[in-house]
Design an enzyme around this catalytic site. Sequence first.
Site, mmCIF file in Angstrom:
data_model
loop_
_atom_site.group_PDB
_atom_site.id
_atom_site.type_symbol
_atom_site.label_atom_id
_atom_site.label_comp_id
_atom_site.label_asym_id
_atom_site.label_seq_id
_atom_site.Cartn_x
_atom_site.Cartn_y
_atom_site.Cartn_z
ATOM 1 N N LYS A 148 59.122 39.973 56.176
ATOM 2 C CA LYS A 148 59.542 40.295 57.548
ATOM 3 C C LYS A 148 59.007 39.185 58.444
ATOM 4 O O LYS A 148 57.852 39.214 58.867
ATOM 5 C CB LYS A 148 59.000 41.640 58.021
ATOM 6 C CG LYS A 148 59.447 42.837 57.179
ATOM 7 C CD LYS A 148 58.368 43.259 56.247
ATOM 8 C CE LYS A 148 58.784 44.493 55.471
ATOM 9 N NZ LYS A 148 57.821 44.786 54.392
ATOM 10 N N ASP A 153 62.197 30.014 68.942
ATOM 11 C CA ASP A 153 62.103 28.675 69.529
ATOM 12 C C ASP A 153 61.092 27.781 68.808
ATOM 13 O O ASP A 153 60.581 26.812 69.388
ATOM 14 C CB ASP A 153 61.753 28.743 71.018
ATOM 15 C CG ASP A 153 62.933 29.222 71.866
ATOM 16 O OD1 ASP A 153 64.078 29.158 71.371
ATOM 17 O OD2 ASP A 153 62.703 29.653 73.012
ATOM 18 N N LYS A 343 49.372 46.904 55.253
ATOM 19 C CA LYS A 343 49.075 46.145 54.043
ATOM 20 C C LYS A 343 47.975 45.136 54.359
ATOM 21 O O LYS A 343 48.220 44.139 55.040
ATOM 22 C CB LYS A 343 50.318 45.392 53.562
ATOM 23 C CG LYS A 343 51.557 46.272 53.342
ATOM 24 C CD LYS A 343 52.643 45.857 54.284
ATOM 25 C CE LYS A 343 53.965 46.567 54.143
ATOM 26 N NZ LYS A 343 54.097 47.742 53.394
#
Length: 423
Positions: A148, A153, A343
């Site tokens: 993920k 930019d 995690k």
Amino acid sequence: MKFVLIMSVLLFIIILWFYIDFKLGQKRHFSCAAPKETGILYGQFDIFVHGKELFYDYFAEIRKAQHHVHILFYIVKDDRFSQDFLRLLMDKALEGVEVRLLLDRVGSWKISKKLVLELEEAGVQVSFSDKIQLPFLFYSSQVRNHRKVTVIDGKIGYLGGYNIGKEYIDEKPKLSPWRDYHLKITGEGVNFLQSEFFSDWQRSTNKGLSMIGAGADPQVVLDPTTLDSSQRAELSAYYPKLKKETIRHQFVPTEAGQLEERFITLLKKAEQKIFIGTPYFIPSQRLFSELMSAAMRGVRITIMVPYTADHALVQEASFPYLRRLLKAGASVYQYRNGFYHAKTLIIDDIICDIGTANFDKRSLYLNKEMNCYLYDPVFIARMNDVLTKDFQDSVPLTLETLTKFNPARTLKELIAGALSYFL
């Protein structure tokens, strides 16, 4: 009798095909996956532990994007929150901002062709990572891109455990509030997140950018002196010169069994204590043996897992390991204030690992993951403050609870053990 025999033969053939498909696919994958990590980088980090706070900040940064927004998620659903997210991406693309959205094909199965068409018509570039494909259909169905990663930019990165769906902002009562750890990153490490995004993008689309190609790290591959002025300008838009900040860290992308070696290396470093936070505690035999060795040499081991499971059998798969660790003197806590999806792995308050990988066989062997090792004592102290709150919202899991006579649990443990590689 004849019908039973025929069905038995068919079942045997299917299981044999699954086995051969998986082993051959795994062999090919393991042979071509090159290990990768950064050197020591210096950045600045914020950590989010509540979805609503994370996505308020995340959406605000996307709205401010001027040049590009690059997003990789394992799961994007098709609920109200997901639609708000996708509408924001379409709005930015219509403004002229380059938007690339890379989704895991299985994890984001709810994203329909119609929805993809809407995104593309607005100018969003969409691709699906790790599609199920020949010749190894079963193996490719199990290998997932669980990363993920967002880059805005070329200057701001996000990495952690949150996906896009209503449960992540506490709108699914059974799993609310959702507890997770997600990093916001600035500084020189964002360049590496960008290069890894381009690498995954190129693999899924078979094309990179016109000049950057596969998106490899330009500091390693590209010689700016060979580029003309327009090419250098294009490169700098994706890889701007970033400030060297204060927090020492490394990024470690893994796949094809590489994570097991990484975790084992971390555990071997432990001299005083190990903390593991994970929604699914299903270690490999080698990893579990290393944990037991640490316990035997006097390392204090603490594990935090959810009290409420979000998938069938994942708790039962963990119980045999937790039972043995409790006997060896480890402490196990079950988080009760919602669902614990975080995690993290902390070694001696010297190394803090936060990322996308669970402490389970699927992350160890099948998933493509991205973790960040942080070496900064101030950040780790801040992380320990987060854990103090999490311990307050948890209850100890006792050996007595796990050894009580419970035939249903025992049966589930047996089934979970057989399927633990795929849970």
